[in-house]
Design a protein around this motif. Structure first.
Motif, PDB file in Angstrom:
ATOM      1  N   GLU A  41      59.116  12.693  24.947  1.00 10.17           N
ATOM      2  CA  GLU A  41      58.860  12.072  23.633  1.00 10.17           C
ATOM      3  C   GLU A  41      59.872  10.960  23.350  1.00 10.17           C
ATOM      4  OE1 GLU A  41      56.178  12.574  22.061  1.00 10.17           O
ATOM      5  OE2 GLU A  41      55.502  14.431  23.003  1.00 10.17           O
ATOM      6  N   ALA A  42      61.143  11.212  23.701  1.00 11.54           N
ATOM      7  CA  ALA A  42      62.187  10.204  23.465  1.00 11.54           C
ATOM      8  C   ALA A  42      61.870   8.913  24.219  1.00 11.54           C
ATOM      9  CB  ALA A  42      63.552  10.737  23.889  1.00 11.54           C
ATOM     10  N   SER A  43      61.335   9.054  25.420  1.00 11.72           N
ATOM     11  CA  SER A  43      61.042   7.854  26.213  1.00 11.72           C
ATOM     12  C   SER A  43      59.970   7.009  25.526  1.00 11.72           C
ATOM     13  CB  SER A  43      60.636   8.228  27.638  1.00 11.72           C
ATOM     14  OG  SER A  43      59.334   8.766  27.678  1.00 11.72           O
ATOM     15  N   PHE A  44      59.001   7.672  24.888  1.00  9.56           N
ATOM     16  CA  PHE A  44      57.967   6.909  24.172  1.00  9.56           C
ATOM     17  C   PHE A  44      58.544   6.181  22.973  1.00  9.56           C
ATOM     18  CE2 PHE A  44      55.127  10.143  26.143  1.00  9.56           C
ATOM     19  CZ  PHE A  44      54.469   9.248  26.957  1.00  9.56           C
ATOM     20  N   LYS A  45      59.415   6.880  22.242  1.00 10.00           N
ATOM     21  CA  LYS A  45      60.032   6.243  21.067  1.00 10.00           C
ATOM     22  C   LYS A  45      60.802   5.007  21.495  1.00 10.00           C
ATOM     23  CE  LYS A  45      60.416   9.953  17.744  1.00 10.00           C
ATOM     24  NZ  LYS A  45      60.950  11.226  18.252  1.00 10.00           N
ATOM     25  N   ASN A  46      61.504   5.104  22.639  1.00  7.86           N
ATOM     26  CA  ASN A  46      62.285   3.959  23.103  1.00  7.86           C
ATOM     27  C   ASN A  46      61.407   2.796  23.561  1.00  7.86           C
ATOM     28  OD1 ASN A  46      64.747   5.014  22.483  1.00  7.86           O
ATOM     29  ND2 ASN A  46      65.059   5.940  24.500  1.00  7.86           N
ATOM     30  N   ILE A  47      60.297   3.120  24.224  1.00 10.47           N
ATOM     31  CA  ILE A  47      59.383   2.035  24.638  1.00 10.47           C
ATOM     32  C   ILE A  47      58.869   1.352  23.370  1.00 10.47           C
ATOM     33  CG2 ILE A  47      57.223   1.424  25.801  1.00 10.47           C
ATOM     34  CD1 ILE A  47      57.588   3.819  27.645  1.00 10.47           C
ATOM     35  N   GLU A  48      58.468   2.183  22.418  1.00 11.61           N
ATOM     36  CA  GLU A  48      57.957   1.676  21.132  1.00 11.61           C
ATOM     37  C   GLU A  48      58.968   0.736  20.478  1.00 11.61           C
ATOM     38  OE1 GLU A  48      54.729   2.701  18.173  1.00 11.61           O
ATOM     39  OE2 GLU A  48      55.435   4.289  19.513  1.00 11.61           O
TER      40      GLU A  48
END
Lengths: 185, 185
Positions: A163-170
């Motif tokens: 989930e953290a990786s998605f937030k960072n891409i976002e």
């Protein structure tokens, strides 16, 4: 003998399903990935480590191993090679002296940025293979059943990093849009 | 430049999702598989070839390669080794003289049967990880989104073999029940 709710026939059919599907899916992902990284003299493990460091803004070796689904020694040895190529740097964190952390060096940042820009130079069969679902759903598929199985096998830790990786891409892409917008003014 | 309906951000997020999930799922499947086959001195490719021959009641080398997601030369070379161990036999079919077919030898049949019987001697994390979905759904998950993506990438041929393998598992287990029932009378 352990009592089981499911029959051997069910187990064999499910085993066949998940075995065939996961192998075929991973082999397609792996092939796309190899074509994408080919010009950069990196293997998949090395790129995966850089990718994790990029998207998590630095990570401990044990998080890299967990999230990269590789042995800790593999994560460490390839990180060492990437350090020698000045793509990433090792560090300790004051808040956690026991673990070794990696973060991208500026050359590594530039490389990741360049690779994203050149993403469409090579074919991505898994993206193309998902476009019809995207049309139907209005977004790319989320594979929620697979996520549920992975969560049970790998635990909440794994899903938190996911989930953290998605937030960072976002947030990375939002920042960039912000920069573009500011530049256009 | 090719026009695309999706943004680079969407591509990166989807690529991250499918990359992480497919790697983690395949690594779990692979680990379970290795534990299962360990006592039998087979590698995964060898066992996969036997498994395909078992479930398809014989197959051409090109079908083994396609369905096993391996190179034709890999399929052929490992089949040769399995023939030397008298686990399978090569043949030509009158209806298709161009292709080489493999089918299980009786020792291979016995081995597959024994391995099914001993399936629960080793842990199967992907089965255990799917039990909660099975409870919710009343059956094991089918991963229909993954199937749709695989169908687009690998084509209808692949899915036909996939469906055929289920029909054969089904009929094999029905036959066995029939034999058990007949024996009980």
């Amino acid at each position: 003998m352990v009592e089981r709710d499911y029959t051997m026939k069910e187990a064999m059919m499910f085993s066949q399903r998940i075995g065939q599907l996961s192998k075929a899916l991973w082999k397609a992902v792996e092939k796309d990935w190899q074509l994408w990284i080919k010009p950069y003299d990196l293997n998949i493990n090395e790129h995966h480590i850089l990718w994790i460091a990029y998207h998590l803004k630095g990570a401990s070796i044990s998080d890299v191993a967990k999230f990269g689904v590789m042995h800790v020694s593999t994560a460490f040895n390839f990180s060492k090679k990437l350090e020698e190529r000045e793509l990433l740097a090792f560090s300790k964190r004051d808040t956690d002296k026991r673990n070794t952390y990696i973060e991208l060096a500026s050359q590594g940042e530039d490389l990741m940025q360049e690779m994203i820009e050149r993403y469409h130079d090579t074919p991505h069969s898994v993206i193309d293979g998902s476009l019809k679902l995207r049309e139907l759903y209005g977004k790319f598929p989320e594979f929620l059943e697979v996520m549920a199985v992975i969560r049970t096998i790998y635990g909440d830790d794994f899903m938190e990093i996911f989930e953290a990786s998605f937030k960072n891409i976002e947030s990375k892409f939002n920042e960039e849009n912000h920069i573009v917008e500011a530049a256009e003014k």
